[in-house]
Motif scaffolding. Structure first.
Motif, PDB file in Angstrom:
ATOM      1  N   VAL A 209       1.364  -0.728   0.015  1.00 10.95           N
ATOM      2  CA  VAL A 209      -0.087   0.049  -0.249  1.00 10.95           C
ATOM      3  C   VAL A 209       0.699   1.064   0.315  1.00 10.95           C
ATOM      4  N   PHE A 210       0.876   2.324  -0.581  1.00 11.52           N
ATOM      5  CA  PHE A 210       0.892   3.890  -0.830  1.00 11.52           C
ATOM      6  C   PHE A 210       0.747   4.436  -0.204  1.00 11.52           C
ATOM      7  N   LEU A 211       1.590   5.479   0.474  1.00  5.54           N
ATOM      8  CA  LEU A 211       0.602   6.423   1.858  1.00  5.54           C
ATOM      9  C   LEU A 211       1.710   7.435   0.824  1.00  5.54           C
ATOM     10  N   LYS A 212       0.538   8.946   1.122  1.00  6.06           N
ATOM     11  CA  LYS A 212       0.800   9.581   1.352  1.00  6.06           C
ATOM     12  C   LYS A 212       0.458  10.926   2.150  1.00  6.06           C
ATOM     13  N   LEU A 213       1.536  11.602   2.910  1.00  5.86           N
ATOM     14  CA  LEU A 213       0.300  12.617   3.611  1.00  5.86           C
ATOM     15  C   LEU A 213       0.827  14.461   2.811  1.00  5.86           C
ATOM     16  N   ALA A 214      -0.270  14.781   3.125  1.00  6.53           N
ATOM     17  CA  ALA A 214       0.367  15.676   2.285  1.00  6.53           C
ATOM     18  C   ALA A 214      -0.064  17.188   3.271  1.00  6.53           C
ATOM     19  N   PRO A 215       0.330  18.718   3.614  1.00  7.31           N
ATOM     20  CA  PRO A 215       0.197  19.444   4.384  1.00  7.31           C
ATOM     21  C   PRO A 215      -0.777  20.747   2.923  1.00  7.31           C
ATOM     22  N   ASN A 216      -1.966  20.845   4.249  1.00  9.66           N
ATOM     23  CA  ASN A 216      -2.480  21.786   3.225  1.00  9.66           C
ATOM     24  C   ASN A 216      -2.237  23.599   2.975  1.00  9.66           C
ATOM     25  N   PRO A 217      -2.228  23.555   2.169  1.00  7.44           N
ATOM     26  CA  PRO A 217      -1.161  24.897   2.119  1.00  7.44           C
ATOM     27  C   PRO A 217      -1.717  26.199   2.552  1.00  7.44           C
ATOM     28  N   ASP A 218      -3.086  25.863   2.834  1.00  5.02           N
ATOM     29  CA  ASP A 218      -4.208  27.000   2.954  1.00  5.02           C
ATOM     30  C   ASP A 218      -3.795  27.637   4.026  1.00  5.02           C
ATOM     31  N   TRP A 219      -2.568  26.169   4.919  1.00  6.56           N
ATOM     32  CA  TRP A 219      -2.720  26.200   6.943  1.00  6.56           C
ATOM     33  C   TRP A 219      -1.349  25.920   7.369  1.00  6.56           C
ATOM     34  N   MET A 220      -0.633  25.613   6.469  1.00  5.11           N
ATOM     35  CA  MET A 220       1.061  26.035   6.483  1.00  5.11           C
ATOM     36  C   MET A 220       1.599  25.843   7.969  1.00  5.11           C
ATOM     37  N   SER A 221       1.328  27.303   8.557  1.00  5.76           N
ATOM     38  CA  SER A 221       1.436  27.249   9.741  1.00  5.76           C
ATOM     39  C   SER A 221       1.639  26.284  10.815  1.00  5.76           C
ATOM     40  N   LYS A 222       0.250  25.407  10.682  1.00  7.27           N
ATOM     41  CA  LYS A 222      -0.424  24.841  11.584  1.00  7.27           C
ATOM     42  C   LYS A 222       0.299  23.446  11.364  1.00  7.27           C
ATOM     43  N   ALA A 223       0.693  22.959   9.515  1.00 14.25           N
ATOM     44  CA  ALA A 223       1.186  22.237   9.203  1.00 14.25           C
ATOM     45  C   ALA A 223       2.393  21.497   9.675  1.00 14.25           C
ATOM     46  N   LYS A 224       2.613  22.809   9.655  1.00 16.06           N
ATOM     47  CA  LYS A 224       4.521  22.402  10.310  1.00 16.06           C
ATOM     48  C   LYS A 224       4.808  21.861  11.473  1.00 16.06           C
ATOM     49  N   LYS A 225       3.819  22.217  12.027  1.00 18.09           N
ATOM     50  CA  LYS A 225       3.849  21.864  14.272  1.00 18.09           C
ATOM     51  C   LYS A 225       3.215  20.309  14.089  1.00 18.09           C
ATOM     52  N   VAL A 226       3.047  19.716  12.315  1.00 14.69           N
ATOM     53  CA  VAL A 226       2.643  18.203  12.796  1.00 14.69           C
ATOM     54  C   VAL A 226       3.659  17.614  12.537  1.00 14.69           C
ATOM     55  N   THR A 227       3.695  16.536  13.715  1.00 12.26           N
ATOM     56  CA  THR A 227       4.840  15.262  13.690  1.00 12.26           C
ATOM     57  C   THR A 227       4.143  13.888  13.521  1.00 12.26           C
ATOM     58  N   ILE A 228       4.303  13.181  12.526  1.00 14.53           N
ATOM     59  CA  ILE A 228       4.212  11.921  12.421  1.00 14.53           C
ATOM     60  C   ILE A 228       5.108  10.961  12.898  1.00 14.53           C
ATOM     61  N   ASP A 229       4.098  10.236  14.021  1.00 10.97           N
ATOM     62  CA  ASP A 229       4.426   8.943  15.187  1.00 10.97           C
ATOM     63  C   ASP A 229       4.198   8.232  14.405  1.00 10.97           C
ATOM     64  N   LYS A 230       3.475   7.382  13.542  1.00 12.23           N
ATOM     65  CA  LYS A 230       3.818   5.885  12.959  1.00 12.23           C
ATOM     66  C   LYS A 230       2.985   5.855  12.014  1.00 12.23           C
ATOM     67  N   PHE A 231       3.281   4.880  11.120  1.00 12.66           N
ATOM     68  CA  PHE A 231       1.549   4.472  10.063  1.00 12.66           C
ATOM     69  C   PHE A 231       1.052   3.327  10.813  1.00 12.66           C
ATOM     70  N   THR A 232       0.352   2.465  10.520  1.00 12.68           N
ATOM     71  CA  THR A 232      -0.361   1.515  11.100  1.00 12.68           C
ATOM     72  C   THR A 232      -1.377   1.014   9.948  1.00 12.68           C
ATOM     73  N   LEU A 319      -8.536  -3.222   4.217  1.00  9.25           N
ATOM     74  CA  LEU A 319      -7.195  -2.783   4.798  1.00  9.25           C
ATOM     75  C   LEU A 319      -7.132  -1.873   5.650  1.00  9.25           C
ATOM     76  N   CYS A 320      -7.185  -1.613   6.478  1.00  5.40           N
ATOM     77  CA  CYS A 320      -6.800  -0.192   7.324  1.00  5.40           C
ATOM     78  C   CYS A 320      -5.576   0.507   7.735  1.00  5.40           C
ATOM     79  N   VAL A 321      -6.400   2.000   7.584  1.00  2.00           N
ATOM     80  CA  VAL A 321      -4.704   2.391   7.242  1.00  2.00           C
ATOM     81  C   VAL A 321      -4.788   3.396   8.249  1.00  2.00           C
ATOM     82  N   LYS A 322      -3.594   3.771   9.646  1.00  2.00           N
ATOM     83  CA  LYS A 322      -3.988   4.585  10.066  1.00  2.00           C
ATOM     84  C   LYS A 322      -2.687   5.490  10.172  1.00  2.00           C
ATOM     85  N   ALA A 323      -2.272   6.797  10.272  1.00  2.00           N
ATOM     86  CA  ALA A 323      -1.962   7.579  10.395  1.00  2.00           C
ATOM     87  C   ALA A 323      -1.654   8.301  11.971  1.00  2.00           C
ATOM     88  N   HIS A 324      -1.047   7.868  12.502  1.00  2.00           N
ATOM     89  CA  HIS A 324      -0.680   8.867  14.374  1.00  2.00           C
ATOM     90  C   HIS A 324      -0.035   9.491  13.881  1.00  2.00           C
TER      91      HIS A 324
END
Length: 401
Positions: A209-232, A319-324
Motif C-alpha cells: 500500500v502506497f501512502l502520502k501525507l500532504a499538508p494543506n497549503p492554506d494552513w501551512m503554519s499549523k501543518a508544520k507543527k504536525v509530527t508523524i508518529d507512525k503508520f499502522t 485494509l485499514c490504514v491509520k496515520a498517528h
C-alpha cells in the motif's frame, strides 16, 4: 426390498464440470445414478420414481467459538435451499405402482445457476463450500440428494456431499488489477492518501500500500507543527451474520498488523512511503508434511475464510490504514479488498483451465437431455446377464462368456 443407490461421476473427473461463477464455462454437475438390489444380489427391486437435486445447507452459530456464550447466545440457525432445478430421472410404467428392476443406470446433468438473478434466489450464483471455526461457527455445505420412491408410501432419500468452489474472485482477473485510491483529511490541516495497485489477494500474496501525507497549503503554519508518529496497516475480516434479516450482527477479526515508526515533522513537500505485508495462510499439511484428508463436502483451503456472500452470512475483508499524528487528529482509511482462496500462481494456472473449459462449453447445448438411461427390468430377456448371472438347471450361476 430396499435399493442400493450410489452416484458416480464422469470417468477420471469429479462431478463438477466447469467453473462456478464463470458463466462461459456452463458450470454443471454430471454423473450417473446407479441403482442395484441391496439384499439378494439378483432380487428385483420395485422402483416407482427417481429424482435428483442439488441442495445447499447453511448453518450459523455466532456464539459457537465462545464457551461462555455457547449455551446463552443465539441458537444455531439452518436453512436448506434447492440449487437450480430438481430433475426427474425415472418414472415407472403408466398404470403400475412400481416396476421390478434388476439394474438401473440413470445419467443426469444438473446446471448450476450462473446469473446474478436479482431477487430470484434460485438464479443466484451459489456461494462456495466453507466451514469456519472448529465448532462450525458458519458453514455452507452441498449435497446431491437422490429421492427413490418404491411403491405408494415407501420413499427413501440418499445424500452425497459435493464440494463447490467459486472462481470469480481470481486475482489474475483484470478488474481486480485497477488501482484504488482513497483520501481522508484531519482537521483540514493534513490529507492522507492511500493507493492500492490491485485489490484481490490470496494466501501468502504480498500486499503493498502506497501512502502520502500532504499538508494543506492554506494552513501551512499549523501543518508544520504536525509530527508523524507512525503508520499502522491492518487486515480485518468482517463477518456479518444474518445480513438479510432483521437483526444482523457483525464480528471483526484482526488477521495481520504492520507498524512503521516515522517520528518526523511533516515537511512542506509532504511525506511519502509504502508498507508491505503478506496475507496470512494456513498449511494444508500436517506436522509430517502430508496433505491432510479433506472433510467430505469441503475443499482444502489455505485460508481460514475468504470473500463470500451467502443467505445467512457475509464475509468481507478490509485494509485499514491509520496515520498517528501529533498536533492533529489521527487519520484512518478503510478500504475493501477481495480475498481469494488461491494464491496468485494458482490463479494463473486456473485461468488457462477456465479458458479451455469455456471452449469446451461452447459446444454444449443446455437444452439437450442427458444420455438415455439404462433400465433392466426383471421381465426383460437376459436380465440376469446384466448382473453376470445365468440360469442353469433352474439355479443361478455365474455367467461365463
Amino acid at each position: 426390498m430396499a435399493a442400493l443407490v450410489r452416484v458416480s461421476g464422469p470417468p477420471n473427473s469429479s462431478f463438477l464440470v466447469g467453473y462456478p461463477g464463470i458463466s462461459a464455462t456452463l458450470p454443471r454437475i454430471e454423473g450417473t445414478v446407479e441403482i442395484r438390489p441391496s439384499q439378494g444380489y439378483s432380487a428385483p427391486v420395485p422402483i416407482s420414481l427417481v429424482r435428483i437435486s442439488l441442495q445447499r445447507r447453511e448453518t450459523i452459530h455466532p456464539a459457537a467459538e465462545n464457551v461462555a456464550k455457547r449455551h446463552l447466545g443465539t441458537p444455531r440457525r439452518e436453512t436448506v435451499d434447492l440449487v437450480g432445478k430438481e430433475m426427474l430421472l425415472f418414472r415407472c410404467t403408466t398404470g403400475r405402482e412400481a416396476d421390478n428392476v434388476v439394474a438401473m443406470d440413470l445419467p443426469f446433468i444438473l446446471y448450476i445457476p450462473f446469473g446474478r438473478g436479482g431477487e430470484e434466489a434460485n438464479r443466484r450464483i451459489p456461494p462456495a463450500s466453507l466451514s469456519v471455526g472448529s465448532s462450525r461457527m458458519l458453514e455452507t455445505y452441498y449435497e446431491l440428494v437422490v429421492t427413490v420412491q418404491q411403491g405408494p408410501t415407501n420413499q427413501h432419500k440418499y445424500a452425497f456431499p459435493v464440494p463447490v468452489q467459486r472462481y470469480d474472485t481470481l486475482s489474475t482477473f483484470g478488474m481486480y488489477n485497477r488501482a484504488e485510491y482513497k483520501t481522508a483529511v484531519s482537521d483540514n490541516i493534513v490529507t492522507l492518501g492511500m493507493s492500492l495497485p490491485k485489490w484481490s489477494y490470496g494466501p501468502n500474496d504480498p500486499i503493498t500500500v502506497f501512502l502520502k501525507l500532504a499538508p494543506n497549503p492554506d494552513w501551512m503554519s499549523k501543518a508544520k507543527k504536525v509530527t508523524i508518529d507512525k503508520f499502522t496497516v491492518t487486515i480485518e475480516e468482517e463477518i456479518t451474520f444474518n445480513p438479510e434479516g432483521d437483526e444482523p450482527t457483525k464480528k471483526v477479526n484482526r488477521l495481520e498488523k504492520r507498524v512503521q515508526p516515522v517520528k518526523a515533522k511533516l515537511a512542506e513537500a509532504g511525506y511519502t512511503t509504502n508498507l508491505s505485508m503478506v496475507f496470512p495462510s494456513r498449511s494444508i499439511r500436517d506436522a509430517d508434511g502430508v496433505i491432510r484428508r479433506e472433510k467430505p463436502g469441503f475443499p482444502l483451503y489455505e485460508v481460514t475464510s475468504f470473500t463470500t456472500t451467502s443467505t445467512l452470512y457475509k464475509i468481507e475483508f478490509f485494509l485499514c490504514v491509520k496515520a498517528h499524528l501529533s498536533s492533529a487528529r489521527d487519520i484512518s482509511i478503510r478500504q475493501a479488498i477481495v480475498i481469494c482462496p488461491m494464491d496468485h500462481e494458482e490463479c494463473k494456472d486456473v485461468l488457462h483451465a477456465i479458458e479451455q473449459a469455456a471452449k469446451d462449453a461452447s459446444q454444449v447445448d443446455p437444452t439437450q437431455p442427458p444420455p438415455r438411461p439404462t433400465v433392466v427390468r426383471a421381465t426383460d430377456k437376459d436380465a440376469l446377464h446384466t448382473l453376470g448371472l445365468c440360469m442353469v438347471g433352474g439355479q443361478k450361476k455365474p455367467l461365463i462368456e
